[in-house]
Scaffold this motif. Structure first.
Motif, PDB file in Angstrom:
ATOM      1  N   LYS A 127       0.810  -1.220   0.000  1.00  0.00           N
ATOM      2  CA  LYS A 127       0.000   0.000   0.000  1.00  0.00           C
ATOM      3  C   LYS A 127       0.850   1.281   0.000  1.00  0.00           C
ATOM      4  CE  LYS A 127      -3.561   0.693   2.640  1.00  0.00           C
ATOM      5  NZ  LYS A 127      -4.547   1.196   1.654  1.00  0.00           N
ATOM      6  N   GLN A 128       2.176   1.104   0.259  1.00  0.00           N
ATOM      7  CA  GLN A 128       3.056   2.269   0.461  1.00  0.00           C
ATOM      8  C   GLN A 128       2.483   3.151   1.583  1.00  0.00           C
ATOM      9  OE1 GLN A 128       3.691   4.110  -3.460  1.00  0.00           O
ATOM     10  NE2 GLN A 128       3.486   2.080  -4.378  1.00  0.00           N
ATOM     11  N   ASP A 167       3.407   4.837  10.690  1.00  0.00           N
ATOM     12  CA  ASP A 167       2.755   5.375  11.889  1.00  0.00           C
ATOM     13  C   ASP A 167       1.232   5.421  11.752  1.00  0.00           C
ATOM     14  OD1 ASP A 167       2.563   7.396  10.039  1.00  0.00           O
ATOM     15  OD2 ASP A 167       3.362   8.970  11.330  1.00  0.00           O
ATOM     16  N   LYS A 168       0.714   4.890  10.640  1.00  0.00           N
ATOM     17  CA  LYS A 168      -0.738   4.860  10.418  1.00  0.00           C
ATOM     18  C   LYS A 168      -1.273   3.518  10.903  1.00  0.00           C
ATOM     19  CE  LYS A 168      -4.000   6.496   6.982  1.00  0.00           C
ATOM     20  NZ  LYS A 168      -4.273   6.700   5.567  1.00  0.00           N
ATOM     21  N   ASN A 179      -1.141  -1.037  16.050  1.00  0.00           N
ATOM     22  CA  ASN A 179      -1.754   0.254  16.375  1.00  0.00           C
ATOM     23  C   ASN A 179      -0.724   1.371  16.555  1.00  0.00           C
ATOM     24  OD1 ASN A 179      -0.751  -0.667  18.794  1.00  0.00           O
ATOM     25  ND2 ASN A 179      -2.551  -0.133  20.001  1.00  0.00           N
ATOM     26  N   SER A 180       0.486   1.138  16.002  1.00  0.00           N
ATOM     27  CA  SER A 180       1.546   2.160  15.996  1.00  0.00           C
ATOM     28  C   SER A 180       1.833   2.697  17.400  1.00  0.00           C
ATOM     29  CB  SER A 180       1.184   3.312  15.050  1.00  0.00           C
ATOM     30  OG  SER A 180       0.887   2.836  13.765  1.00  0.00           O
ATOM     31  N   GLY A 181       1.722   1.813  18.410  1.00  0.00           N
ATOM     32  CA  GLY A 181       2.014   2.206  19.776  1.00  0.00           C
ATOM     33  C   GLY A 181       0.937   3.064  20.435  1.00  0.00           C
ATOM     34  N   PRO A 193      -6.930  -3.025   5.673  1.00  0.00           N
ATOM     35  CA  PRO A 193      -7.105  -1.646   5.207  1.00  0.00           C
ATOM     36  C   PRO A 193      -7.576  -1.642   3.757  1.00  0.00           C
ATOM     37  CG  PRO A 193      -4.782  -2.218   5.218  1.00  0.00           C
ATOM     38  CD  PRO A 193      -5.508  -3.355   5.897  1.00  0.00           C
ATOM     39  N   SER A 194      -8.106  -0.533   3.300  1.00  0.00           N
ATOM     40  CA  SER A 194      -8.653  -0.491   1.937  1.00  0.00           C
ATOM     41  C   SER A 194      -7.586  -0.888   0.910  1.00  0.00           C
ATOM     42  CB  SER A 194      -9.207   0.904   1.614  1.00  0.00           C
ATOM     43  OG  SER A 194      -8.210   1.884   1.796  1.00  0.00           O
ATOM     44  N   ALA A 195      -8.038  -1.612  -0.120  1.00  0.00           N
ATOM     45  CA  ALA A 195      -7.129  -2.171  -1.127  1.00  0.00           C
ATOM     46  C   ALA A 195      -6.791  -1.117  -2.177  1.00  0.00           C
ATOM     47  CB  ALA A 195      -7.766  -3.397  -1.768  1.00  0.00           C
ATOM     48  N   ASN A 196      -5.896  -0.227  -1.791  1.00  0.00           N
ATOM     49  CA  ASN A 196      -5.460   0.830  -2.701  1.00  0.00           C
ATOM     50  C   ASN A 196      -4.048   1.254  -2.303  1.00  0.00           C
ATOM     51  OD1 ASN A 196      -6.061   2.020  -0.256  1.00  0.00           O
ATOM     52  ND2 ASN A 196      -7.207   3.718  -1.095  1.00  0.00           N
TER      53      ASN A 196
END
Length: 197
Positions: free
Chosen positions: A41-42, A46-47, A97-99, A126-129
């Motif tokens: 997804k690139q 942190d997301k 959950n990025s901490g 997560p959305s497939a994009n």
């Protein structure tokens, strides 16, 4: 070619339908699989990611300080286009959950996706994009955007194309972080005991 189930089992990522848009799914507690999704997804590291689960018991298992009305909310709206954010417990690894202190929960409505979550879950989805692009609603377009590096299950007709509502229950009052198909009015009509910011 390996089946979708085999790919998930072997730390791979697959494109699956929910009831809103397609998601890029992988085993949530397999760091190799999660890293693969971030790379495909690139997506910025942190997301944070949500846990896709198949039961209320799983939601309880990975969260703490749940509101008293949670079971009623679950029974009214899930499976369906609602993401519920709760305080995470120590079973949730920080790479998910990025901490952060919270974790999102999703129960997709598509029967095949739900079955795969029961078999291999919890899963991230997560959305497939590619990060920053529009959420994927056409399977063939998604395959092009990922340049054939993933496979999955095609079911364009099942999708609405509208994002899930994100409902944060980690504070004293409920808060809608993203308005999707389910509105505050919808929730309050079923759970008048809830209070919103």
């Amino acid at each position: 070619m390996p089946s979708v189930s085999e790919i998930l089992k072997n730390s791979g990522a697959v494109v699956l339908p929910t009831e809103t848009v397609y998601g890029l799914f992988a085993k949530a507690f397999d760091k190799t699989a999660v890293d693969k999704v971030y790379q495909l997804k690139q997506r910025p590291l942190d997301k944070a990611l949500n846990l896709n689960i198949s039961s209320y018991e799983e939601m309880i298992s990975y969260s703490s300080n749940q509101p008293k009305y949670l079971k009623k909310l679950y029974d009214c709206f899930l499976p369906g286009p609602l993401t519920i954010i709760l305080e995470a417990n120590d079973k949730v690894p920080e790479w998910l959950n990025s901490g952060m202190k919270t974790i999102g929960f999703r129960v997709p409505k598509h029967p095949l996706t739900l079955q795969l979550i029961r078999e291999h879950g919890p899963l991230i989805g997560p959305s497939a994009n590619i990060s920053g692009k529009e959420s994927g609603v056409y399977f063939d377009d998604i395959m092009v955007s990922f340049k054939g590096r993933v496979s999955g299950i095609k079911d364009d007709a099942f999708l609405t194309g509208y994002d899930s509502t994100i409902l944060d229950l980690s504070g004293e009052k409920a808060k809608i972080l993203r308005q999707g198909t389910i509105t505050k009015t919808d929730i309050l009509s079923r759970l008048p005991e809830m209070t919103f910011e």
